[in-house]
Design a protein around this motif. Structure first.
Motif, PDB file in Angstrom:
ATOM      1  N   GLU A  23      78.898 -63.454 -45.995  1.00 43.83           N
ATOM      2  CA  GLU A  23      78.681 -62.296 -46.854  1.00 43.83           C
ATOM      3  C   GLU A  23      77.283 -62.401 -47.456  1.00 43.83           C
ATOM      4  O   GLU A  23      76.917 -63.414 -48.059  1.00 43.83           O
ATOM      5  N   THR A  24      76.503 -61.334 -47.313  1.00 43.40           N
ATOM      6  CA  THR A  24      75.082 -61.378 -47.662  1.00 43.40           C
ATOM      7  C   THR A  24      74.689 -60.112 -48.414  1.00 43.40           C
ATOM      8  O   THR A  24      75.203 -59.028 -48.141  1.00 43.40           O
ATOM      9  N   ARG A  25      73.784 -60.261 -49.355  1.00 38.76           N
ATOM     10  CA  ARG A  25      73.210 -59.128 -50.062  1.00 38.76           C
ATOM     11  C   ARG A  25      71.696 -59.184 -49.950  1.00 38.76           C
ATOM     12  O   ARG A  25      71.100 -60.256 -50.044  1.00 38.76           O
ATOM     13  N   LEU A  26      71.085 -58.022 -49.757  1.00 36.69           N
ATOM     14  CA  LEU A  26      69.633 -57.903 -49.729  1.00 36.69           C
ATOM     15  C   LEU A  26      69.194 -57.188 -50.999  1.00 36.69           C
ATOM     16  O   LEU A  26      69.647 -56.076 -51.282  1.00 36.69           O
ATOM     17  N   ALA A  27      68.332 -57.841 -51.773  1.00 34.51           N
ATOM     18  CA  ALA A  27      67.797 -57.238 -52.994  1.00 34.51           C
ATOM     19  C   ALA A  27      66.292 -57.091 -52.845  1.00 34.51           C
ATOM     20  O   ALA A  27      65.614 -57.984 -52.330  1.00 34.51           O
ATOM     21  N   SER A  28      65.771 -55.972 -53.284  1.00 36.52           N
ATOM     22  CA  SER A  28      64.338 -55.708 -53.163  1.00 36.52           C
ATOM     23  C   SER A  28      63.713 -55.538 -54.534  1.00 36.52           C
ATOM     24  O   SER A  28      64.252 -54.839 -55.409  1.00 36.52           O
ATOM     25  N   ALA A  29      62.551 -56.185 -54.736  1.00 35.66           N
ATOM     26  CA  ALA A  29      61.816 -56.034 -55.989  1.00 35.66           C
ATOM     27  C   ALA A  29      61.135 -54.670 -56.078  1.00 35.66           C
ATOM     28  O   ALA A  29      60.700 -54.263 -57.150  1.00 35.66           O
ATOM     29  N   ILE A  30      61.026 -53.962 -54.940  1.00 40.58           N
ATOM     30  CA  ILE A  30      60.592 -52.563 -54.927  1.00 40.58           C
ATOM     31  C   ILE A  30      61.833 -51.723 -54.672  1.00 40.58           C
ATOM     32  O   ILE A  30      62.550 -51.938 -53.696  1.00 40.58           O
ATOM     33  N   ARG A  31      62.118 -50.780 -55.519  1.00 40.35           N
ATOM     34  CA  ARG A  31      63.373 -50.045 -55.435  1.00 40.35           C
ATOM     35  C   ARG A  31      63.425 -49.199 -54.165  1.00 40.35           C
ATOM     36  O   ARG A  31      62.524 -48.409 -53.887  1.00 40.35           O
ATOM     37  N   MET A  32      64.473 -49.404 -53.377  1.00 36.53           N
ATOM     38  CA  MET A  32      64.732 -48.616 -52.167  1.00 36.53           C
ATOM     39  C   MET A  32      66.229 -48.705 -51.885  1.00 36.53           C
ATOM     40  O   MET A  32      66.677 -49.370 -50.960  1.00 36.53           O
ATOM     41  N   GLU A  33      67.012 -48.012 -52.726  1.00 33.43           N
ATOM     42  CA  GLU A  33      68.462 -48.166 -52.732  1.00 33.43           C
ATOM     43  C   GLU A  33      69.138 -47.794 -51.419  1.00 33.43           C
ATOM     44  O   GLU A  33      70.275 -48.208 -51.174  1.00 33.43           O
ATOM     45  N   ASN A  34      68.486 -47.040 -50.560  1.00 32.61           N
ATOM     46  CA  ASN A  34      69.118 -46.690 -49.286  1.00 32.61           C
ATOM     47  C   ASN A  34      69.268 -47.889 -48.354  1.00 32.61           C
ATOM     48  O   ASN A  34      70.104 -47.872 -47.444  1.00 32.61           O
ATOM     49  N   VAL A  35      68.457 -48.937 -48.568  1.00 34.03           N
ATOM     50  CA  VAL A  35      68.519 -50.090 -47.669  1.00 34.03           C
ATOM     51  C   VAL A  35      68.754 -51.407 -48.395  1.00 34.03           C
ATOM     52  O   VAL A  35      69.132 -52.401 -47.760  1.00 34.03           O
ATOM     53  N   ALA A  36      68.533 -51.448 -49.707  1.00 34.63           N
ATOM     54  CA  ALA A  36      68.664 -52.712 -50.431  1.00 34.63           C
ATOM     55  C   ALA A  36      69.032 -52.456 -51.886  1.00 34.63           C
ATOM     56  O   ALA A  36      68.717 -51.406 -52.453  1.00 34.63           O
TER      57      ALA A  36
END
Length: 257
Positions: free
Chosen positions: A107-120
């Motif tokens: 189980e994995t989550r991808l978090a982005s410091a630049i907001r892009m909720e459609n992919v992360a």
């Protein structure tokens, strides 16, 4: 943690930050993403995760592009813009690694410091901390979300922010050498260095800002070759591998080097 996993006491560390260079996601001397390399990396991370250790992965983006290639000798693209382009490359790498890990049942989550909720997911410290407590591998992409900061420094920042036990720098060489081992066959491999040693010798495996940040807070660093099968697990179990950078340990070369 998936059913049937072993207990957490099988690993030396409770929580680690794993910095992976972008080159680790493509073949030697190539660019882009090679899924065979991604899957190999994911298999190593999956085995480590099943031992019970909590893992945050910070990917680089050099396999797709480096900001410097857009600014060298040209004023057409501003340096800050080039840095943002590099951050987006790390998100692409994060997406590939996330799917590879989940194909292995992790189980994995991808978090982005630049907001892009459609992919992360957005980078929210408490949310990421909760994912880790639930046994999920978390991939943190887009560096710090700000230009003029390397992904090495983003990894150091994450190690401090998430109270990791160690920052693991996974690279294509066996550790920190006195010189570039590709160009200099007589380069010495160190098995341990102090922060001061590393900075004074002007070594370049990690950038100075990342090492300085770790030194200020006593965060140990381990630099090792993840292309050697099993090294990620060995690093997490604190077995002798690579080069350890920390406080109070004088420089020492590996035997026979």
């Amino acid at each position: 943690m998936p059913d049937g996993d072993t207990a957490a006491d099988s690993s030396a560390y409770r929580r680690v930050i794993l910095k992976i260079s972008g080159e680790g996601l493509c073949g030697e001397g190539r660019r882009g993403i090679a899924m065979s390399c991604v899957v190999d990396l994911a298999e190593q991370i999956a085995r480590a995760a099943r031992s019970g250790v909590q893992i945050v992965v910070v990917p680089g983006g050099g396999n797709i592009l480096r900001g410097a290639q857009f600014t060298a000798g040209s004023a057409a693209i501003q340096e800050a813009t080039a840095h943002y382009m590099g951050m987006l490359a790390t998100v692409i790498n994060g997406l590939a690694l996330q799917d590879a890990l989940e194909s292995l049942g992790i189980e994995t989550r991808l978090a982005s410091a630049i907001r892009m909720e459609n992919v992360a997911e957005p980078y929210i410290r408490r949310r990421i901390d909760r994912h880790l407590e639930k046994g999920r591998v978390v991939i943190v992409a887009a560096g710090t979300g700000r230009p003029f900061v390397t992904t090495d420094t983003a990894a150091a920042q994450a190690a401090l922010e998430f109270k990791a036990d160690i920052l693991l720098k996974a690279t294509k060489v066996d550790g920190v050498f006195s010189d570039d081992p590709v160009r200099n066959p007589h380069a010495v491999l160190y098995n341990r260095l102090t922060y001061a040693d590393y900075l004074a010798r002007n070594l370049r495996v990690l950038d100075k800002e990342a090492v300085t940040k770790c030194a200020e807070h006593g965060m140990p660093i381990l630099v090792f070759n993840f292309h050697t099968v099993g090294n990620i697990e060995r690093a997490i179990r604190a077995e002798p591998v690579g080069t350890r950078i920390s406080a109070g340990e004088p420089a020492a070369a590996s035997p026979g080097k």
